[in-house]
Design a protein around this motif. Structure first.
Motif, PDB file in Angstrom:
ATOM      1  N   THR A 133      -8.592   5.687   7.584  1.00 31.11           N
ATOM      2  CA  THR A 133      -7.866   5.180   6.426  1.00 31.11           C
ATOM      3  C   THR A 133      -6.368   5.158   6.695  1.00 31.11           C
ATOM      4  OG1 THR A 133      -9.575   6.166   5.042  1.00 31.11           O
ATOM      5  CG2 THR A 133      -7.545   5.517   3.942  1.00 31.11           C
ATOM      6  N   LYS A 134      -5.747   3.995   6.397  1.00 33.14           N
ATOM      7  CA  LYS A 134      -4.314   3.854   6.668  1.00 33.14           C
ATOM      8  C   LYS A 134      -3.450   4.474   5.573  1.00 33.14           C
ATOM      9  CE  LYS A 134      -4.751  -0.676   7.218  1.00 33.14           C
ATOM     10  NZ  LYS A 134      -4.493  -2.106   7.412  1.00 33.14           N
ATOM     11  N   THR A 135      -3.987   4.524   4.353  1.00 32.32           N
ATOM     12  CA  THR A 135      -3.176   4.958   3.214  1.00 32.32           C
ATOM     13  C   THR A 135      -3.378   6.443   2.932  1.00 32.32           C
ATOM     14  OG1 THR A 135      -5.005   4.162   1.887  1.00 32.32           O
ATOM     15  CG2 THR A 135      -3.074   2.730   2.037  1.00 32.32           C
ATOM     16  N   ASP A 168     -12.188  -4.506   2.840  1.00 33.26           N
ATOM     17  CA  ASP A 168     -12.960  -3.308   2.506  1.00 33.26           C
ATOM     18  C   ASP A 168     -13.228  -3.331   1.000  1.00 33.26           C
ATOM     19  OD1 ASP A 168     -10.633  -2.462   1.296  1.00 33.26           O
ATOM     20  OD2 ASP A 168     -10.451  -0.601   2.441  1.00 33.26           O
ATOM     21  N   PRO A 226     -14.282   5.837  -6.861  1.00 28.52           N
ATOM     22  CA  PRO A 226     -13.726   4.485  -6.700  1.00 28.52           C
ATOM     23  C   PRO A 226     -12.659   4.145  -7.740  1.00 28.52           C
ATOM     24  CG  PRO A 226     -16.136   4.429  -6.655  1.00 28.52           C
ATOM     25  CD  PRO A 226     -15.745   5.814  -7.053  1.00 28.52           C
ATOM     26  N   ARG A 227     -12.833   4.641  -8.958  1.00 28.28           N
ATOM     27  CA  ARG A 227     -11.813   4.365  -9.989  1.00 28.28           C
ATOM     28  C   ARG A 227     -10.491   4.977  -9.581  1.00 28.28           C
ATOM     29  NH1 ARG A 227     -13.739   2.377 -15.339  1.00 28.28           N
ATOM     30  NH2 ARG A 227     -11.532   1.933 -15.586  1.00 28.28           N
ATOM     31  N   GLN A 263     -19.121   1.215  -4.329  1.00 26.44           N
ATOM     32  CA  GLN A 263     -17.762   1.425  -4.830  1.00 26.44           C
ATOM     33  C   GLN A 263     -17.180   0.222  -5.567  1.00 26.44           C
ATOM     34  OE1 GLN A 263     -16.607   4.691  -1.411  1.00 26.44           O
ATOM     35  NE2 GLN A 263     -15.513   2.761  -1.317  1.00 26.44           N
ATOM     36  N   PHE A 286      -2.604  -7.738  -0.876  1.00 26.23           N
ATOM     37  CA  PHE A 286      -3.750  -6.978  -1.368  1.00 26.23           C
ATOM     38  C   PHE A 286      -5.097  -7.594  -0.996  1.00 26.23           C
ATOM     39  CE2 PHE A 286      -0.583  -5.608  -4.735  1.00 26.23           C
ATOM     40  CZ  PHE A 286      -0.324  -4.406  -4.093  1.00 26.23           C
ATOM     41  N   LEU A 292     -11.683  -1.917  -1.459  1.00 25.13           N
ATOM     42  CA  LEU A 292     -10.483  -2.054  -2.295  1.00 25.13           C
ATOM     43  C   LEU A 292     -10.063  -3.524  -2.389  1.00 25.13           C
ATOM     44  CD1 LEU A 292      -8.450  -0.056  -3.775  1.00 25.13           C
ATOM     45  CD2 LEU A 292      -6.901  -0.597  -1.884  1.00 25.13           C
ATOM     46  N   GLU A 313     -11.739  -0.499 -12.754  1.00 21.46           N
ATOM     47  CA  GLU A 313     -10.400   0.110 -12.790  1.00 21.46           C
ATOM     48  C   GLU A 313      -9.320  -0.962 -12.689  1.00 21.46           C
ATOM     49  OE1 GLU A 313      -9.568   3.309 -13.354  1.00 21.46           O
ATOM     50  OE2 GLU A 313      -7.425   2.881 -13.119  1.00 21.46           O
ATOM     51  N   PHE A 314      -9.498  -1.923 -11.780  1.00 21.69           N
ATOM     52  CA  PHE A 314      -8.497  -2.988 -11.641  1.00 21.69           C
ATOM     53  C   PHE A 314      -8.354  -3.790 -12.940  1.00 21.69           C
ATOM     54  CE2 PHE A 314      -8.898  -2.872  -6.843  1.00 21.69           C
ATOM     55  CZ  PHE A 314      -7.576  -2.497  -6.635  1.00 21.69           C
ATOM     56  N   PRO A 361     -17.187   0.214  -9.860  1.00 28.59           N
ATOM     57  CA  PRO A 361     -16.147   1.025 -10.509  1.00 28.59           C
ATOM     58  C   PRO A 361     -14.714   0.618 -10.127  1.00 28.59           C
ATOM     59  CG  PRO A 361     -17.898   2.438  -9.663  1.00 28.59           C
ATOM     60  CD  PRO A 361     -18.206   1.052  -9.188  1.00 28.59           C
ATOM     61  N   GLU A 362     -14.505   0.123  -8.918  1.00 28.27           N
ATOM     62  CA  GLU A 362     -13.150  -0.301  -8.534  1.00 28.27           C
ATOM     63  C   GLU A 362     -12.730  -1.551  -9.305  1.00 28.27           C
ATOM     64  OE1 GLU A 362     -12.526  -0.446  -4.256  1.00 28.27           O
ATOM     65  OE2 GLU A 362     -12.465   1.740  -4.160  1.00 28.27           O
ATOM     66  N   ALA A 416      -9.528   5.797  -6.547  1.00 28.63           N
ATOM     67  CA  ALA A 416      -9.008   5.113  -5.359  1.00 28.63           C
ATOM     68  C   ALA A 416      -8.348   3.788  -5.741  1.00 28.63           C
ATOM     69  CB  ALA A 416     -10.140   4.872  -4.358  1.00 28.63           C
ATOM     70  N   ALA A 417      -8.979   3.036  -6.627  1.00 29.86           N
ATOM     71  CA  ALA A 417      -8.411   1.742  -7.023  1.00 29.86           C
ATOM     72  C   ALA A 417      -7.081   1.952  -7.741  1.00 29.86           C
ATOM     73  CB  ALA A 417      -9.392   0.978  -7.906  1.00 29.86           C
ATOM     74  N   ALA A 418      -7.026   2.930  -8.629  1.00 29.36           N
ATOM     75  CA  ALA A 418      -5.788   3.182  -9.364  1.00 29.36           C
ATOM     76  C   ALA A 418      -4.668   3.590  -8.415  1.00 29.36           C
ATOM     77  CB  ALA A 418      -6.017   4.259 -10.423  1.00 29.36           C
ATOM     78  N   ARG A 456      -4.623   2.735  -5.324  1.00 35.33           N
ATOM     79  CA  ARG A 456      -4.620   1.714  -4.262  1.00 35.33           C
ATOM     80  C   ARG A 456      -4.705   2.351  -2.886  1.00 35.33           C
ATOM     81  NH1 ARG A 456      -3.731  -3.715  -5.465  1.00 35.33           N
ATOM     82  NH2 ARG A 456      -2.868  -4.077  -7.518  1.00 35.33           N
ATOM     83  N   THR A 457      -5.682   3.231  -2.754  1.00 34.03           N
ATOM     84  CA  THR A 457      -5.881   3.875  -1.474  1.00 34.03           C
ATOM     85  C   THR A 457      -7.311   3.652  -0.994  1.00 34.03           C
ATOM     86  OG1 THR A 457      -5.417   5.886  -0.211  1.00 34.03           O
ATOM     87  CG2 THR A 457      -6.594   6.172  -2.292  1.00 34.03           C
ATOM     88  N   GLY A 458      -7.557   3.943   0.284  1.00 32.24           N
ATOM     89  CA  GLY A 458      -8.874   3.724   0.866  1.00 32.24           C
ATOM     90  C   GLY A 458      -9.838   4.841   0.516  1.00 32.24           C
ATOM     91  N   LEU A 459     -11.101   4.478   0.369  1.00 31.66           N
ATOM     92  CA  LEU A 459     -12.144   5.447   0.034  1.00 31.66           C
ATOM     93  C   LEU A 459     -13.342   5.205   0.938  1.00 31.66           C
ATOM     94  CD1 LEU A 459     -13.539   7.557  -1.854  1.00 31.66           C
ATOM     95  CD2 LEU A 459     -14.080   5.654  -3.386  1.00 31.66           C
ATOM     96  N   THR A 460     -13.802   6.252   1.585  1.00 29.60           N
ATOM     97  CA  THR A 460     -14.967   6.133   2.450  1.00 29.60           C
ATOM     98  C   THR A 460     -16.154   6.775   1.745  1.00 29.60           C
ATOM     99  OG1 THR A 460     -13.535   6.212   4.359  1.00 29.60           O
ATOM    100  CG2 THR A 460     -15.865   6.611   4.755  1.00 29.60           C
ATOM    101  N   MET A 481       0.835  -1.195   0.000  1.00 29.85           N
ATOM    102  CA  MET A 481       0.000   0.000   0.000  1.00 29.85           C
ATOM    103  C   MET A 481       0.871   1.247   0.000  1.00 29.85           C
ATOM    104  SD  MET A 481      -3.195  -0.558   2.450  1.00 29.85           S
ATOM    105  CE  MET A 481      -3.035  -2.259   2.903  1.00 29.85           C
ATOM    106  N   PRO A 511      -7.273  -0.676   3.253  1.00 32.73           N
ATOM    107  CA  PRO A 511      -6.808   0.571   3.866  1.00 32.73           C
ATOM    108  C   PRO A 511      -7.833   1.233   4.784  1.00 32.73           C
ATOM    109  CG  PRO A 511      -7.185   0.872   1.512  1.00 32.73           C
ATOM    110  CD  PRO A 511      -7.337  -0.589   1.791  1.00 32.73           C
ATOM    111  N   THR A 512      -9.126   0.935   4.585  1.00 32.30           N
ATOM    112  CA  THR A 512     -10.101   1.567   5.477  1.00 32.30           C
ATOM    113  C   THR A 512     -10.508   0.582   6.559  1.00 32.30           C
ATOM    114  OG1 THR A 512     -12.120   0.862   4.343  1.00 32.30           O
ATOM    115  CG2 THR A 512     -11.088   2.879   3.545  1.00 32.30           C
TER     116      THR A 512
END
Ligand SMILES: Cc1cc2nc3c(=O)[nH]c(=O)nc-3n(C[C@H](O)[C@H](O)[C@H](O)COP(=O)(O)OP(=O)(O)OC[C@H]3O[C@@H](n4cnc5c(N)ncnc54)[C@H](O)[C@@H]3O)c2cc1C
Ligand SMILES: Cc1cc2nc3c(=O)[nH]c(=O)nc-3n(C[C@H](O)[C@H](O)[C@H](O)COP(=O)(O)OP(=O)(O)OC[C@H]3O[C@@H](n4cnc5c(N)ncnc54)[C@H](O)[C@@H]3O)c2cc1C
Lengths: 338, 269
Positions: A154-156, B97, A112-113, B131, B221, B99, B138-139, B134-135, A115-117, A119-123, A1, B228-229
């Motif tokens: 969020t950790k990231t 989560d 979300p796109r 989420q 992962f 991700l 993207e992946f 869309p995630e 965040a995924a790219a 690789r971070t957390g999204l609330t 991460m 991460p959340t």
């Protein structure tokens, strides 16, 4: 991460439609300003679109220190792939610690796109943001369809969140505020696989922006009785809202629905007629300035959030209320003419 | 199979929110109070897939990440028109989560091989983030259209959909491979027939764990480790009552009092 230790600053996505910034973005700047000041960092905004330069200064007036503008015909309408690509690049370059987007449908499709790219957390769909003692973002959001609230960390980095429209407060527009506008060279794909063939405004009521909302619930006995509410709404210069059962029954269209799975409203006055006050309904209206509830059951939970509680039958009270309003207005008009 | 589409439907098992009871003191749901069901929005995703299959043919694979118990949701998916079902289940997937969930699902889709269309629900009724769709897109490096209210046209190469984003209706054409998330308005899910139900009860469900997913060099992962959340705490939403004023009197007096208040608030035309 990618736990970036040197991440710093707050970034806000400035959503625009037809070249005009969506008001949720000004609310995000209000909250973002507060967070940035407490952390002692800069507040930036990212504006993507075509012919949007003139809106960049508006973002400064509402609190941004820096505005990044990405202008291209490929960005004029929302394509999640194009938008995500440019935001990912900006975040990689500027390394914000916090990145906020509006929890509009557009924002919730886009975030979300990104965040995924990254690789971070999204609330999702936050209704409150705060900082803990270490300066980490504390994100509060409803879950289980509005039945519970969750506090999320969020950790990231960046700590990403989408934030519900009409829950944060925008700062007053200050045209003397100074900030930097930086024009970025957009990176666009000639073909993302997506082609927008048509975009048309939905129309219908604008509940979210209404100053006065008169809502009805299952206390109504037949679809025709919505006319009662309409009359009161007309007298007050407001619009008609409803709880979900009336929408599900097909008595009124979905764009009138207030609540968790409908609109969040924050009018100056909300009149709830024959609505019990379920958590899902309260979710969408409890932040209204003044709430007036009319319900024949004195123990209805709606009274827990109401400023004025009228225990009574809507079929009696509402028509009387319309009458009284007319009378009082007639007197007032007479007084003014004197 | 000659022509037709290869469709993947992502389904999640959730507690039945209409029946579930909440312990508002503790801010938790009482999981024993309700049975687990397919996420209601995923029924619309399954129905969309079934209709596409009827129209131009194809194979529908339902994929779910969850505990062993989520096989029930997949059986339900099979009864509602899916041809195959894959459960992603491993202790190391737990605590994910969005991700980590999306990453795991995208690995499974890759392992399934070439596909045309992935269909998700708009959101779930428990985690409720909207989420994952869309995630996943993207992946996998594919485009997506979220909040699809209607499928207007479909061929073996592309799909045209109507999607409402806030105040606008969009008509969008998307080339395959791509992903859509569908709303409740997209269709009316059919009820499975008794025969289909019985058939699905005996159907084979493939189970993949961590070792089965292709991109295994990236253990960090998945699951809790890849998330991460984190939920720091939960609480009831309706804390803090207002001290409202009770309006007294005859109905006429009540109406007059409210009318006065409304006019004072400046709410009048
Ligand atoms: C996932 C999910 C999402 C949801 N989203 C929403 C949402 O967005 N919005 C929403 O509103 N709901 C939503 N709901 C539904 C919600 O849980 C409640 O069922 C709903 O809000 C109840 O509507 P109501 O208050 O009109 O009806 P009821 O709860 O049946 O209340 C009717 C009230 O009218 C009163 N009444 C009856 N007759 C009269 C009379 N003559 N005069 C005065 N009072 C009278 C009764 O005392 C009662 O309090 C959702 C539910 C779920 C599970
Ligand atoms: C109280 C609470 C709050 C949470 N808040 C967040 C948060 O803010 N951010 C975050 O990243 N995570 C959050 N989570 C975790 C999140 O709920 C889980 O990661 C969950 O596995 C997927 O998210 P979702 O339920 O929101 O799905 P959504 O993104 O709402 O689901 C959309 C669609 O994706 C598909 N899908 C989703 N999950 C699966 C699955 N397991 N298998 C197959 N298909 C699936 C379905 O088609 C579904 O309709 C939270 C969890 C809880 C309990």
């Amino acid at each position: 991460m990618n736990n970036v230790p040197d991440a710093e600053g707050v970034l806000v996505f400035a959503e625009q439609n037809n070249g005009l910034v969506h008001p949720v973005s000004f609310e995000l700047l209000g909250k973002g300003r507060d967070l940035a000041d407490r952390l002692g960092v800069k507040l930036s905004a990212a504006l993507l679109g075509h012919g949007v330069h003139k809106e960049a200064l508006e973002l400064v007036y509402y609190g941004a220190d820096v505005v990044y503008v990405f202008d291209s015909p490929f960005l004029s309408m929302f394509d999640p792939v194009q938008y995500a690509k440019n935001l990912v690049r900006l975040v990689t370059e500027t390394r914000p610690a916090i990145f906020l987007l509006g929890a509009t449908r557009l924002g919730r499709s886009l975030a979300p796109r990104v965040a995924a790219a990254l690789r971070t957390g999204l609330t999702a769909d936050c209704v409150d943001l705060d900082l803990d003692e270490n300066g980490n973002l504390v994100q509060v959001r409803p879950a289980f369809s509005g039945n519970i609230m969750a506090q999320i960390k969020t950790k990231t980095r960046p700590q990403m969140a989408t934030v519900r429209y009409k829950v944060m407060k925008a700062n007053a527009r200050d045209p003397r505020r100074k900030g930097k506008v930086i024009v970025k060279e957009p990176e666009v794909l000639s073909d993302t696989g997506i082609q927008i063939l048509e975009k048309t405004a939905v129309g219908g009521v604008n509940l979210a922006e209404a100053e006065v909302v008169v809502s009805g619930g299952r206390g109504l006995k037949s679809p025709g009785d919505i006319a009662l509410l309409k009359e009161l709404a007309k007298e007050l210069g407001g619009v008609v809202g409803s709880s979900r059962p009336l929408v599900d029954a097909g008595w009124i269209s979905r764009d009138h629905q207030v609540g968790f799975s409908g609109h969040t409203v924050k009018p100056r006055v909300y009149v709830a007629c024959g609505i019990s006050g379920s958590p899902q309904h309260l979710f969408g209206m409890r932040d209204s300035d003044v709430i007036i509830a009319i319900n024949k059951d004195a123990s209805a939970p709606i009274f827990n959030v109401a400023d004025y509680c009228v225990v009574g039958d809507i079929y009696e009270i509402v028509p009387l209320l319309v009458q009284e309003l007319r009378k009082l207005k007639a007197v007032k008009n007479l007084d003014e003419r004197k | 199979m000659s022509k037709g589409l290869k469709i993947v439907v992502l389904v999640k098992q959730v507690p039945d929110i209409e029946k579930v009871r909440f312990d508002y003191e503790k801010g938790r749901l009482d999981r024993s109070s309700a049975e687990a069901v397919i996420n209601p929005f995923d029924l619309n995703a399954l129905e969309a897939a079934a209709q596409i299959k009827e129209k131009i043919g194809g194979v529908v694979t339902a994929v779910s990440m969850g505990p062993e118990q989520a096989k029930d949701a997949l059986r339900d998916a099979l009864a509602r028109g899916a041809d195959e079902a894959v459960l992603l289940s491993d202790l190391r997937f737990a605590g994910a989560d969005t991700l980590a969930t999306s990453y795991t699902l995208s690995c499974a889709v890759r392992k399934l091989g070439a596909f045309d269309l992935i269909i998700c629900g708009e959101k779930t009724i428990d985690g409720d983030t909207a989420q994952v769709g869309p995630e996943v897109a993207e992946f996998l490096g594919i485009p997506h259209v979220a909040y699809v209210d209607e499928i207007l046209d479909i061929s073996i190469a592309e799909i045209t959909v109507k999607s409402r984003l806030d105040g606008d209706n969009y008509v969008v054409k998307m080339r395959f491979p791509g992903l859509i998330t569908v709303t409740k308005d997209a269709n009316v899910p059919r009820l499975p027939t008794l025969k289909d139900k019985l058939r699905s009860r005996k159907a084979e469900i493939t189970v993949w764990g961590m070792k089965d997913l292709a991109c295994l060099d990236e253990k960090q992962f998945f699951g809790l480790q890849g998330s991460p959340t984190g939920v720091a705490k939960v609480f009831a939403p309706t804390s803090g009552k207002k001290k409202g004023q009770i309006v007294m009197g005859t109905p006429e007096e009540k109406a007059r009092r409210i009318a006065e208040i409304l006019l004072k608030l400046g709410a009048s035309q």
